[in-house]
Design a protein around this motif. Structure first.
Motif, mmCIF file in Angstrom:
data_model
loop_
_atom_site.group_PDB
_atom_site.id
_atom_site.type_symbol
_atom_site.label_atom_id
_atom_site.label_comp_id
_atom_site.label_asym_id
_atom_site.label_seq_id
_atom_site.Cartn_x
_atom_site.Cartn_y
_atom_site.Cartn_z
ATOM 1 N N ILE A 1 13.051 -10.420 2.566
ATOM 2 C CA ILE A 1 14.074 -9.618 1.908
ATOM 3 C C ILE A 1 13.392 -8.479 1.149
ATOM 4 O O ILE A 1 12.498 -8.716 0.330
ATOM 5 C CB ILE A 1 14.898 -10.462 0.921
ATOM 6 C CG1 ILE A 1 15.590 -11.620 1.651
ATOM 7 C CG2 ILE A 1 15.925 -9.598 0.199
ATOM 8 C CD1 ILE A 1 16.270 -12.594 0.730
ATOM 9 N N GLU A 2 13.801 -7.236 1.443
ATOM 10 C CA GLU A 2 13.242 -6.082 0.720
ATOM 11 C C GLU A 2 13.679 -6.142 -0.741
ATOM 12 O O GLU A 2 14.843 -6.363 -1.046
ATOM 13 C CB GLU A 2 13.732 -4.787 1.358
ATOM 14 C CG GLU A 2 13.222 -3.539 0.653
ATOM 15 C CD GLU A 2 13.871 -2.271 1.193
ATOM 16 O OE1 GLU A 2 14.003 -1.306 0.420
ATOM 17 O OE2 GLU A 2 14.264 -2.264 2.375
ATOM 18 N N ILE A 3 12.730 -5.894 -1.656
ATOM 19 C CA ILE A 3 13.043 -6.070 -3.077
ATOM 20 C C ILE A 3 12.731 -4.845 -3.929
ATOM 21 O O ILE A 3 13.451 -4.538 -4.869
ATOM 22 C CB ILE A 3 12.304 -7.314 -3.637
ATOM 23 C CG1 ILE A 3 12.803 -7.685 -5.026
ATOM 24 C CG2 ILE A 3 10.806 -7.104 -3.636
ATOM 25 C CD1 ILE A 3 14.182 -8.237 -5.036
ATOM 26 N N LEU A 4 11.644 -4.099 -3.630
ATOM 27 C CA LEU A 4 11.292 -2.971 -4.498
ATOM 28 C C LEU A 4 10.331 -2.025 -3.799
ATOM 29 O O LEU A 4 9.759 -2.338 -2.756
ATOM 30 C CB LEU A 4 10.683 -3.469 -5.817
ATOM 31 C CG LEU A 4 9.440 -4.373 -5.778
ATOM 32 C CD1 LEU A 4 8.152 -3.575 -5.588
ATOM 33 C CD2 LEU A 4 9.327 -5.188 -7.052
ATOM 34 N N GLY A 5 10.160 -0.832 -4.428
ATOM 35 C CA GLY A 5 9.188 0.145 -3.981
ATOM 36 C C GLY A 5 8.075 0.281 -5.010
ATOM 37 O O GLY A 5 8.294 0.080 -6.205
ATOM 38 N N CYS A 6 6.864 0.613 -4.555
ATOM 39 C CA CYS A 6 5.720 0.661 -5.477
ATOM 40 C C CYS A 6 4.623 1.535 -4.892
ATOM 41 O O CYS A 6 4.728 2.056 -3.778
ATOM 42 C CB CYS A 6 5.197 -0.757 -5.732
ATOM 43 S SG CYS A 6 4.646 -1.601 -4.213
ATOM 44 N N GLY A 7 3.537 1.694 -5.637
ATOM 45 C CA GLY A 7 2.387 2.443 -5.165
ATOM 46 C C GLY A 7 1.474 2.854 -6.304
ATOM 47 O O GLY A 7 1.770 2.624 -7.485
ATOM 48 N N MET A 8 0.354 3.462 -5.943
ATOM 49 C CA MET A 8 -0.589 3.979 -6.929
ATOM 50 C C MET A 8 -0.115 5.358 -7.396
ATOM 51 O O MET A 8 0.307 6.191 -6.580
ATOM 52 C CB MET A 8 -1.988 4.098 -6.324
ATOM 53 C CG MET A 8 -2.553 2.789 -5.804
ATOM 54 S SD MET A 8 -2.728 1.539 -7.111
ATOM 55 C CE MET A 8 -4.020 2.278 -8.119
ATOM 56 N N VAL A 9 -0.139 5.581 -8.703
ATOM 57 C CA VAL A 9 0.356 6.844 -9.259
ATOM 58 C C VAL A 9 -0.408 8.016 -8.648
ATOM 59 O O VAL A 9 -1.647 8.026 -8.619
ATOM 60 C CB VAL A 9 0.216 6.866 -10.793
ATOM 61 C CG1 VAL A 9 0.740 8.189 -11.352
ATOM 62 C CG2 VAL A 9 0.974 5.693 -11.410
ATOM 63 N N HIS A 10 0.322 8.999 -8.146
ATOM 64 C CA HIS A 10 -0.282 10.167 -7.495
ATOM 65 C C HIS A 10 -1.155 10.927 -8.499
ATOM 66 O O HIS A 10 -0.743 11.152 -9.648
ATOM 67 C CB HIS A 10 0.830 11.079 -6.971
ATOM 68 C CG HIS A 10 0.374 12.046 -5.940
ATOM 69 N ND1 HIS A 10 -0.465 13.111 -6.225
ATOM 70 C CD2 HIS A 10 0.630 12.117 -4.596
ATOM 71 C CE1 HIS A 10 -0.694 13.801 -5.126
ATOM 72 N NE2 HIS A 10 -0.042 13.224 -4.117
ATOM 73 N N PRO A 11 -2.378 11.336 -8.097
ATOM 74 C CA PRO A 11 -3.250 12.079 -9.016
ATOM 75 C C PRO A 11 -2.593 13.314 -9.608
ATOM 76 O O PRO A 11 -2.832 13.652 -10.770
ATOM 77 C CB PRO A 11 -4.450 12.450 -8.130
ATOM 78 C CG PRO A 11 -4.467 11.407 -7.060
ATOM 79 C CD PRO A 11 -3.028 11.056 -6.805
#
Length: 344
Positions: A285-295
């Motif tokens: 089940i898809e729950i959230l979006g995420c990632g490393m903060v863009h420089p």
């Protein structure tokens, strides 16, 4: 801070013990547990602690809050019982008269889930912060690496409320991500925060969409932060929220303000991952979006991307609520049907 926490606990328990009226008991509750209470002020000062101390202190604050709430409820129940007994002795009751029924209110399912999410992250040393709902275009888009001509801006139908020359366009925020920009501009590093709040988009109302809904934004900025830290944090969050056996899966995605970006799925807590109607047979089940903060986002907020890195994530509060309580129509959360709400 531990000594201050103990002082708050002892003073609160002593005041509750000597309390004689329900009004006074409520004053104690507000003074200690309210939004401007002593425990809330203590949580705000956690930013001054060393990172390794925050989870321990956060847990201590949660334990203290739980203990004080328990004593408050017990004392309230005793007062109500004593008051009821005194009233029964003073009144002559006609047992042939029909009784009156009082409906007691309680927390909304969205509120229950939001408090649960806050409890999890405060226990991991995060700070709960707030931001303005009426926002400048810069904070809602440009500072998040979404300039005026960026295609991603077309994907969000925005409610603009003013266009004053020289003041920047004002709008109802479409995401809580702008709060992270406000916090980064303050220059307090390292930073660990979550920002729950209401957001607005020009969507048609249906089972999964609303022009007004809630998001919870998360942000960590520190030295040597990696994607592994992001995965470990969100995996622990999923286990705390949905159960110890919950698994997580990350899929590549694109968000303008993170690089690399991903969407996170959790294993279906209904079928255990074997596939069912709830997870549409996929087991996930898809729950959230995420990632490393863009420089570039770090640079625009005055942070050196060569020295600091960070990760961010965003989750829809209503989505978690719908999943956690197996609700299939978002509109039920807002229609105030007492038959639905009393189930919680």
């Amino acid at each position: 801070m531990k000594a201050r926490l103990e002082q708050i606990r002892e003073r609160a328990l002593s005041q509750i013990k000597g309390c004689e009226t329900a009004e006074k008991l409520n004053e104690i509750r507000v003074a200690v547990l309210g939004k401007k209470g002593e425990l809330t002020d203590l949580l705000k000062s956690m930013r001054d602690l060393a990172p390794e101390e925050r989870p321990k202190v956060g847990q201590m604050v949660n334990d203290t809050r739980a203990e004080i709430e328990k004593v408050l409820e017990e004392t309230k129940a005793k007062m109500e019982k004593a008051l009821r007994e005194a009233r029964m002795k003073a009144e002559v009751i006609d047992v042939t008269l029909p009784g009156s029924r009082s409906e007691l209110g309680h927390r909304h399912p969205d509120t229950i889930v939001q408090e649960e999410v806050e409890r999890i992250f405060v226990g991991m040393g995060y700070e709960v912060v707030e931001g303005p709902e009426v926002e400048k275009d810069y904070y809602n888009f440009e500072a998040l690496n979404i300039p005026a001509d960026h295609p991603a801006k077309d994907e969000q139908d925005t409610f603009y409320v003013a266009c004053a020359p020289g003041a920047g366009d004002l709008l109802l925020r479409t995401q809580t991500s702008g709060v992270q920009v406000h916090e980064m501009e303050k220059g307090r590093l390292p930073n660990r925060m979550i920002a729950p709040g209401r957001v607005y988009r020009s969507d048609e109302v249906d089972a999964t969409h609303s022009p007004c809904f809630h998001q919870i934004e998360g942000l960590v900025i520190d030295r040597h932060i990696t994607f592994a830290d992001l995965k470990g944090t969100l995996a622990e969050f999923a286990r705390e929220l949905f159960g110890e056996k919950t698994g997580v899966k990350f899929r590549p995605h694109h968000f303008p303000f993170t690089e690399p970006s991903a969407e996170m799925d959790v294993s279906c807590f209904k079928c255990g991952g074997s596939g069912c109607r709830f997870c549409k047979g996929s087991g996930w089940i898809e729950i959230l979006g995420c990632g490393m903060v863009h420089p570039h986002v770090l640079e625009m907020s005055g942070i050196d991307p060569e020295e600091y890195t960070g990760f961010a994530f965003g989750v829809g509060l209503e989505r978690i609520t719908l999943l956690k309580y197996e609700i299939d129509d978002m509109r039920l959360l807002y229609e105030n049907d007492i038959r639905f709400l009393k189930q919680f």
